[in-house]
Design a protein around this motif. Sequence first.
Motif, PDB file in Angstrom:
ATOM      1  N   VAL A   1      -0.801 -14.124  -6.370  1.00  0.00           N
ATOM      2  CA  VAL A   1       0.804 -14.676  -6.739  1.00  0.00           C
ATOM      3  C   VAL A   1       1.358 -14.374  -5.896  1.00  0.00           C
ATOM      4  CG1 VAL A   1       2.102 -15.676  -9.290  1.00  0.00           C
ATOM      5  CG2 VAL A   1      -0.869 -15.229  -8.935  1.00  0.00           C
ATOM      6  N   HIS A   2       2.221 -14.981  -5.395  1.00  0.00           N
ATOM      7  CA  HIS A   2       3.436 -14.733  -4.100  1.00  0.00           C
ATOM      8  C   HIS A   2       4.729 -14.384  -4.873  1.00  0.00           C
ATOM      9  CE1 HIS A   2       0.611 -15.579  -1.094  1.00  0.00           C
ATOM     10  NE2 HIS A   2       0.179 -17.253  -2.165  1.00  0.00           N
ATOM     11  N   SER A   3       5.657 -14.199  -4.785  1.00  0.00           N
ATOM     12  CA  SER A   3       6.745 -13.719  -5.317  1.00  0.00           C
ATOM     13  C   SER A   3       7.924 -13.948  -4.367  1.00  0.00           C
ATOM     14  CB  SER A   3       7.003 -11.893  -5.446  1.00  0.00           C
ATOM     15  OG  SER A   3       5.271 -11.984  -6.429  1.00  0.00           O
ATOM     16  N   SER A   4       9.285 -14.944  -4.136  1.00  0.00           N
ATOM     17  CA  SER A   4      10.217 -14.808  -3.957  1.00  0.00           C
ATOM     18  C   SER A   4      11.326 -14.332  -4.672  1.00  0.00           C
ATOM     19  CB  SER A   4      10.041 -16.425  -3.372  1.00  0.00           C
ATOM     20  OG  SER A   4       9.690 -16.838  -2.613  1.00  0.00           O
ATOM     21  N   PHE A   5      12.303 -14.242  -4.023  1.00  0.00           N
ATOM     22  CA  PHE A   5      13.917 -13.679  -4.879  1.00  0.00           C
ATOM     23  C   PHE A   5      15.228 -14.066  -3.595  1.00  0.00           C
ATOM     24  CE2 PHE A   5      10.805 -10.191  -6.140  1.00  0.00           C
ATOM     25  CZ  PHE A   5      12.581  -9.361  -7.137  1.00  0.00           C
ATOM     26  N   VAL A   6      15.600 -14.957  -4.996  1.00  0.00           N
ATOM     27  CA  VAL A   6      16.906 -15.925  -4.067  1.00  0.00           C
ATOM     28  C   VAL A   6      18.184 -15.201  -4.242  1.00  0.00           C
ATOM     29  CG1 VAL A   6      17.563 -17.875  -4.325  1.00  0.00           C
ATOM     30  CG2 VAL A   6      15.075 -18.525  -4.626  1.00  0.00           C
ATOM     31  N   GLU A   7      18.595 -14.849  -3.575  1.00  0.00           N
ATOM     32  CA  GLU A   7      20.494 -14.489  -3.304  1.00  0.00           C
ATOM     33  C   GLU A   7      20.845 -15.797  -3.513  1.00  0.00           C
ATOM     34  OE1 GLU A   7      20.453 -12.106   0.161  1.00  0.00           O
ATOM     35  OE2 GLU A   7      19.401 -10.878  -0.300  1.00  0.00           O
ATOM     36  N   SER A   8      21.626 -16.314  -4.402  1.00  0.00           N
ATOM     37  CA  SER A   8      22.768 -16.673  -5.034  1.00  0.00           C
ATOM     38  C   SER A   8      23.971 -15.912  -4.832  1.00  0.00           C
ATOM     39  CB  SER A   8      22.343 -17.411  -6.065  1.00  0.00           C
ATOM     40  OG  SER A   8      22.901 -16.209  -7.671  1.00  0.00           O
TER      41      SER A   8
ATOM     42  N   THR B   1       0.358 -20.412 -12.560  1.00  0.00           N
ATOM     43  CA  THR B   1       1.391 -20.192 -11.431  1.00  0.00           C
ATOM     44  C   THR B   1       0.920 -19.195 -10.249  1.00  0.00           C
ATOM     45  OG1 THR B   1       2.577 -18.698 -13.666  1.00  0.00           O
ATOM     46  CG2 THR B   1       2.916 -17.756 -11.418  1.00  0.00           C
ATOM     47  N   GLY B   2       1.917 -19.998  -9.608  1.00  0.00           N
ATOM     48  CA  GLY B   2       1.547 -19.990  -7.898  1.00  0.00           C
ATOM     49  C   GLY B   2       2.715 -18.721  -8.061  1.00  0.00           C
ATOM     50  N   ARG B   3       3.950 -19.062  -8.540  1.00  0.00           N
ATOM     51  CA  ARG B   3       4.907 -18.061  -7.303  1.00  0.00           C
ATOM     52  C   ARG B   3       5.833 -18.026  -8.241  1.00  0.00           C
ATOM     53  NH1 ARG B   3       6.894 -17.078  -2.138  1.00  0.00           N
ATOM     54  NH2 ARG B   3       5.260 -18.662  -1.851  1.00  0.00           N
ATOM     55  N   ILE B   4       6.512 -16.414  -8.200  1.00  0.00           N
ATOM     56  CA  ILE B   4       6.961 -15.886  -9.190  1.00  0.00           C
ATOM     57  C   ILE B   4       8.456 -15.840  -8.803  1.00  0.00           C
ATOM     58  CG2 ILE B   4       7.980 -13.678 -10.463  1.00  0.00           C
ATOM     59  CD1 ILE B   4       5.494 -14.916 -11.492  1.00  0.00           C
TER      60      ILE B   4
END
Length: 210
Positions: free
Chosen positions: A70-77, A25-28
């Motif tokens: 490990v990076h983290s991103s949040f997607v607003e949908s 895993t490289g990104r959550i």
Amino acid sequence: NAFSYGRQDNGKARPEVLTQLLQTTGRIVQEIDSVEYGLTDIQEYYANTGGLKQAAEIQQRLDDGKNTPVHSSFVESFSKDIASHNLEDLLRMEYRTKLLNPKWAEAMANQGSGGAFEISQRMTALIGWGGTVRFKDAWVYDQASDTYALDPEMAKKLRDANPEAFRNIVGRMLEAHGRGFWHPDREKLEKLRALYAESEDMLEGLTSVN
């Protein structure tokens, strides 16, 4: 997160699959599909997304001995304009618009017990993000302590409305220092310790705080 669901599985434990996924895993990535709750409102975000980030980093460190972030991103949908944000940027935005926003602080304080509880919950979430993703922006703690604990009028309002919530607010600030997330000056730290001791005595019925 170690249970699988599908045509053949209805909640079958597969920890070996989770371990394999964490190794690469490289990104959550977390989807936000509602404006009702933000990252600092409830524990699910830091407990799950933050926890997965930390679990992946620990697993990879065990495998290769390297401290690979490990990076983290949040997607607003929740609207037609889908946007992706880095975790740290989104946290900073939320703390500016909620916990550290004077209008939000005043509105919560004026709501009485429930408002004090909401402030308390966000201080707990701040510790949660510090523990899981090492979010340690000192300015958040500095401004929160000045706003909710060291301002006499605000402190009295919160303590009168919900003494347990106020104790938690101050206690989380002291915990942040104890865990190395925040390094206030000695004078501020002593004031916070005194406030916490007063709150403890008040809740135990030893003193009355004016």
